[in-house]
Design a protein around this motif. Structure first.
Motif, PDB file in Angstrom:
ATOM      1  N   MET A 296     -20.580   7.082   4.212  1.00 43.68           N
ATOM      2  CA  MET A 296     -21.375   7.292   5.413  1.00 43.68           C
ATOM      3  C   MET A 296     -22.149   6.025   5.746  1.00 43.68           C
ATOM      4  O   MET A 296     -22.914   5.521   4.914  1.00 43.68           O
ATOM      5  CB  MET A 296     -22.354   8.449   5.196  1.00 43.68           C
ATOM      6  CG  MET A 296     -23.289   8.699   6.378  1.00 43.68           C
ATOM      7  SD  MET A 296     -24.366  10.127   6.136  1.00 43.68           S
ATOM      8  CE  MET A 296     -25.388   9.560   4.791  1.00 43.68           C
ATOM      9  N   LEU A 297     -21.942   5.500   6.957  1.00 40.02           N
ATOM     10  CA  LEU A 297     -22.701   4.347   7.393  1.00 40.02           C
ATOM     11  C   LEU A 297     -24.042   4.788   7.975  1.00 40.02           C
ATOM     12  O   LEU A 297     -24.143   5.810   8.658  1.00 40.02           O
ATOM     13  CB  LEU A 297     -21.915   3.550   8.432  1.00 40.02           C
ATOM     14  CG  LEU A 297     -20.633   2.884   7.934  1.00 40.02           C
ATOM     15  CD1 LEU A 297     -19.997   2.078   9.059  1.00 40.02           C
ATOM     16  CD2 LEU A 297     -20.899   1.992   6.726  1.00 40.02           C
ATOM     17  N   LEU A 298     -25.074   4.004   7.714  1.00 39.25           N
ATOM     18  CA  LEU A 298     -26.431   4.317   8.153  1.00 39.25           C
ATOM     19  C   LEU A 298     -26.740   3.580   9.444  1.00 39.25           C
ATOM     20  O   LEU A 298     -26.132   2.564   9.767  1.00 39.25           O
ATOM     21  CB  LEU A 298     -27.431   3.920   7.063  1.00 39.25           C
ATOM     22  CG  LEU A 298     -27.132   4.456   5.664  1.00 39.25           C
ATOM     23  CD1 LEU A 298     -28.129   3.893   4.657  1.00 39.25           C
ATOM     24  CD2 LEU A 298     -27.155   5.979   5.647  1.00 39.25           C
ATOM     25  N   ASN A 299     -27.729   4.090  10.174  1.00 37.66           N
ATOM     26  CA  ASN A 299     -28.158   3.422  11.392  1.00 37.66           C
ATOM     27  C   ASN A 299     -29.680   3.353  11.430  1.00 37.66           C
ATOM     28  O   ASN A 299     -30.353   3.810  10.505  1.00 37.66           O
ATOM     29  CB  ASN A 299     -27.601   4.133  12.635  1.00 37.66           C
ATOM     30  CG  ASN A 299     -28.015   5.603  12.674  1.00 37.66           C
ATOM     31  OD1 ASN A 299     -29.031   5.996  12.114  1.00 37.66           O
ATOM     32  ND2 ASN A 299     -27.203   6.416  13.320  1.00 37.66           N
ATOM     33  N   GLY A 300     -30.205   2.807  12.496  1.00 37.30           N
ATOM     34  CA  GLY A 300     -31.645   2.694  12.635  1.00 37.30           C
ATOM     35  C   GLY A 300     -31.991   1.675  13.694  1.00 37.30           C
ATOM     36  O   GLY A 300     -31.115   0.962  14.206  1.00 37.30           O
ATOM     37  N   PRO A 301     -33.258   1.595  14.060  1.00 36.05           N
ATOM     38  CA  PRO A 301     -33.668   0.651  15.102  1.00 36.05           C
ATOM     39  C   PRO A 301     -33.426  -0.795  14.692  1.00 36.05           C
ATOM     40  O   PRO A 301     -33.491  -1.138  13.506  1.00 36.05           O
ATOM     41  CB  PRO A 301     -35.167   0.938  15.276  1.00 36.05           C
ATOM     42  CG  PRO A 301     -35.586   1.629  14.024  1.00 36.05           C
ATOM     43  CD  PRO A 301     -34.385   2.374  13.537  1.00 36.05           C
ATOM     44  N   SER A 302     -33.151  -1.618  15.683  1.00 36.44           N
ATOM     45  CA  SER A 302     -32.853  -3.023  15.395  1.00 36.44           C
ATOM     46  C   SER A 302     -33.465  -3.918  16.455  1.00 36.44           C
ATOM     47  O   SER A 302     -33.797  -3.481  17.560  1.00 36.44           O
ATOM     48  CB  SER A 302     -31.339  -3.233  15.320  1.00 36.44           C
ATOM     49  OG  SER A 302     -30.732  -2.951  16.568  1.00 36.44           O
ATOM     50  N   LEU A 303     -33.573  -5.198  16.110  1.00 39.78           N
ATOM     51  CA  LEU A 303     -34.064  -6.222  17.029  1.00 39.78           C
ATOM     52  C   LEU A 303     -33.132  -7.417  16.961  1.00 39.78           C
ATOM     53  O   LEU A 303     -32.824  -7.911  15.867  1.00 39.78           O
ATOM     54  CB  LEU A 303     -35.484  -6.649  16.664  1.00 39.78           C
ATOM     55  CG  LEU A 303     -36.594  -5.614  16.865  1.00 39.78           C
ATOM     56  CD1 LEU A 303     -37.892  -6.097  16.220  1.00 39.78           C
ATOM     57  CD2 LEU A 303     -36.809  -5.344  18.348  1.00 39.78           C
TER      58      LEU A 303
ATOM     59  N   LEU B 274     -29.927 -12.160   8.714  1.00 42.38           N
ATOM     60  CA  LEU B 274     -30.204 -10.733   8.910  1.00 42.38           C
ATOM     61  C   LEU B 274     -31.224 -10.265   7.881  1.00 42.38           C
ATOM     62  O   LEU B 274     -31.081 -10.552   6.686  1.00 42.38           O
ATOM     63  CB  LEU B 274     -28.901  -9.929   8.750  1.00 42.38           C
ATOM     64  CG  LEU B 274     -29.008  -8.402   8.775  1.00 42.38           C
ATOM     65  CD1 LEU B 274     -29.478  -7.904  10.132  1.00 42.38           C
ATOM     66  CD2 LEU B 274     -27.667  -7.771   8.411  1.00 42.38           C
ATOM     67  N   VAL B 275     -32.244  -9.565   8.350  1.00 41.06           N
ATOM     68  CA  VAL B 275     -33.217  -8.911   7.475  1.00 41.06           C
ATOM     69  C   VAL B 275     -33.070  -7.408   7.662  1.00 41.06           C
ATOM     70  O   VAL B 275     -33.169  -6.904   8.789  1.00 41.06           O
ATOM     71  CB  VAL B 275     -34.655  -9.350   7.780  1.00 41.06           C
ATOM     72  CG1 VAL B 275     -35.661  -8.516   6.976  1.00 41.06           C
ATOM     73  CG2 VAL B 275     -34.838 -10.837   7.472  1.00 41.06           C
ATOM     74  N   VAL B 276     -32.821  -6.694   6.586  1.00 46.55           N
ATOM     75  CA  VAL B 276     -32.680  -5.241   6.618  1.00 46.55           C
ATOM     76  C   VAL B 276     -33.889  -4.626   5.933  1.00 46.55           C
ATOM     77  O   VAL B 276     -34.209  -4.964   4.786  1.00 46.55           O
ATOM     78  CB  VAL B 276     -31.378  -4.790   5.935  1.00 46.55           C
ATOM     79  CG1 VAL B 276     -31.322  -3.267   5.833  1.00 46.55           C
ATOM     80  CG2 VAL B 276     -30.176  -5.301   6.725  1.00 46.55           C
TER      81      VAL B 276
ATOM     82  N   ASP C  53     -24.767   0.113   0.550  1.00 50.95           N
ATOM     83  CA  ASP C  53     -23.867  -1.029   0.348  1.00 50.95           C
ATOM     84  C   ASP C  53     -22.835  -1.129   1.471  1.00 50.95           C
ATOM     85  O   ASP C  53     -22.582  -2.218   2.004  1.00 50.95           O
ATOM     86  CB  ASP C  53     -23.149  -0.896  -0.995  1.00 50.95           C
ATOM     87  CG  ASP C  53     -23.682  -1.858  -2.040  1.00 50.95           C
ATOM     88  OD1 ASP C  53     -24.088  -2.979  -1.664  1.00 50.95           O
ATOM     89  OD2 ASP C  53     -23.697  -1.494  -3.221  1.00 50.95           O
ATOM     90  N   ALA C  54     -22.240  -0.004   1.811  1.00 50.55           N
ATOM     91  CA  ALA C  54     -21.231  -0.010   2.876  1.00 50.55           C
ATOM     92  C   ALA C  54     -21.845  -0.421   4.203  1.00 50.55           C
ATOM     93  O   ALA C  54     -21.223  -1.148   4.996  1.00 50.55           O
ATOM     94  CB  ALA C  54     -20.584   1.375   2.986  1.00 50.55           C
ATOM     95  N   THR C  55     -23.056   0.026   4.458  1.00 44.45           N
ATOM     96  CA  THR C  55     -23.733  -0.327   5.708  1.00 44.45           C
ATOM     97  C   THR C  55     -24.067  -1.806   5.754  1.00 44.45           C
ATOM     98  O   THR C  55     -23.899  -2.462   6.791  1.00 44.45           O
ATOM     99  CB  THR C  55     -25.011   0.511   5.870  1.00 44.45           C
ATOM    100  OG1 THR C  55     -24.664   1.898   5.883  1.00 44.45           O
ATOM    101  CG2 THR C  55     -25.731   0.161   7.168  1.00 44.45           C
ATOM    102  N   LEU C  56     -24.539  -2.361   4.645  1.00 43.47           N
ATOM    103  CA  LEU C  56     -24.819  -3.800   4.606  1.00 43.47           C
ATOM    104  C   LEU C  56     -23.553  -4.601   4.887  1.00 43.47           C
ATOM    105  O   LEU C  56     -23.575  -5.583   5.639  1.00 43.47           O
ATOM    106  CB  LEU C  56     -25.409  -4.180   3.256  1.00 43.47           C
ATOM    107  CG  LEU C  56     -26.778  -3.584   2.912  1.00 43.47           C
ATOM    108  CD1 LEU C  56     -27.205  -4.008   1.512  1.00 43.47           C
ATOM    109  CD2 LEU C  56     -27.834  -3.980   3.942  1.00 43.47           C
TER     110      LEU C  56
ATOM    111  N   THR D 141     -22.564 -13.760   5.912  1.00 40.64           N
ATOM    112  CA  THR D 141     -22.279 -13.473   4.510  1.00 40.64           C
ATOM    113  C   THR D 141     -23.574 -13.108   3.781  1.00 40.64           C
ATOM    114  O   THR D 141     -24.682 -13.251   4.323  1.00 40.64           O
ATOM    115  CB  THR D 141     -21.613 -14.691   3.847  1.00 40.64           C
ATOM    116  OG1 THR D 141     -22.401 -15.864   4.126  1.00 40.64           O
ATOM    117  CG2 THR D 141     -20.209 -14.894   4.377  1.00 40.64           C
ATOM    118  N   ASP D 142     -23.442 -12.643   2.553  1.00 41.22           N
ATOM    119  CA  ASP D 142     -24.593 -12.136   1.806  1.00 41.22           C
ATOM    120  C   ASP D 142     -25.718 -13.157   1.663  1.00 41.22           C
ATOM    121  O   ASP D 142     -26.893 -12.775   1.602  1.00 41.22           O
ATOM    122  CB  ASP D 142     -24.160 -11.667   0.414  1.00 41.22           C
ATOM    123  CG  ASP D 142     -23.554 -10.269   0.432  1.00 41.22           C
ATOM    124  OD1 ASP D 142     -24.048  -9.397  -0.294  1.00 41.22           O
ATOM    125  OD2 ASP D 142     -22.584 -10.056   1.174  1.00 41.22           O
TER     126      ASP D 142
END
Length: 221
Positions: free
Chosen positions: A1-8, A19-21, A90-93, A103-104
């Motif tokens: 399952m991929l996760l979501n959420g607000p982004s900028l 990218l900062v998560v 992990d899958a979402t990242l 890349t990481d």
């Protein structure tokens, strides 16, 4: 399952070069932390920010979210809950990085409380080293398994209030010791008179850490 959420998107516009998560605490959601990006965006103008929603309804507030249940605080049970959540995280990242062509080594994780625990758990077990991990008011769960499971050693910043009434302040020293034993670069910041919260001093320290970790030309070793 991929996760979501607000982004900028990056403040400077155009494609993101980093990218900062953000990972929220128990009983919250992604909206709880996305505003933290405002403190860091001026110095990270080409960085995208995503504040993910945890995958499960909260035990004590079903309209809110959690990464893992704390109904049973047996260490093995907590660790298993983290392992389950880590699959989605992990899958979402991976997906977020692929979407941006990154890349990481251009990814940093910032977590608060339960989110900090997830950031440490996942970040140290990814095959490719992240740019860095910031853990506010968290703990290193599963430290006894770390030696057998650690796959990379990104720099870590631990920030914790000395008056934390939810996650004991002693958890910071325990995490530091476990990380240092494994050769993980770790810095700590204790905040006097602060409870289970993030203050401006911690935000400033995290901003400097992220700026250094994600500076152009800085690559994971």
């Amino acid at each position: 399952m991929l996760l979501n959420g607000p982004s900028l998107a990056p403040l400077a516009g155009g494609a993101a070069n980093a990218l900062v998560v953000l990972l929220h605490g128990v009983g919250a959601n992604g909206a709880d932390l996305i505003d933290l990006a405002a403190y860091w965006r001026p110095d990270l103008s080409q960085t995208a920010f995503v504040s993910l929603n945890a995958p499960f309804p909260c035990d004590f507030a079903p309209d809110r979210l959690q990464w893992f249940s704390v109904a049973d605080r047996t260490p093995a049970v907590l660790l298993q809950g983290m392992r389950v959540a880590a699959l989605s995280l992990d899958a979402t990242l991976d997906a977020l990085l692929a979407e941006r062509g990154l890349t990481d080594d251009r990814l940093a994780l910032v977590g608060f409380s339960q989110g900090a625990m997830m950031a440490l758990h996942v970040g140290l077990r990814r095959r490719r080293r992240l740019a860095g991990i910031v853990a506010f008011s968290g703990a290193l769960r599963g430290g006894e398994t770390l030696r057998a499971e650690i796959l990379s050693k990104p720099p870590v910043l631990l920030v914790h209030g000395e008056m934390d009434e939810i996650v004991p302040f002693a958890a910071m020293a325990e995490a530091r010791s476990a990380l240092e034993r494994e050769g993980v670069p770790v810095a700590v910041l204790a905040r006097p008179r602060l409870g289970h919260a993030i203050d401006e001093v911690g935000l400033d320290a995290a901003g400097r850490f992220l700026r250094d970790a994600l500076a152009p030309g800085v690559a994971a070793g």
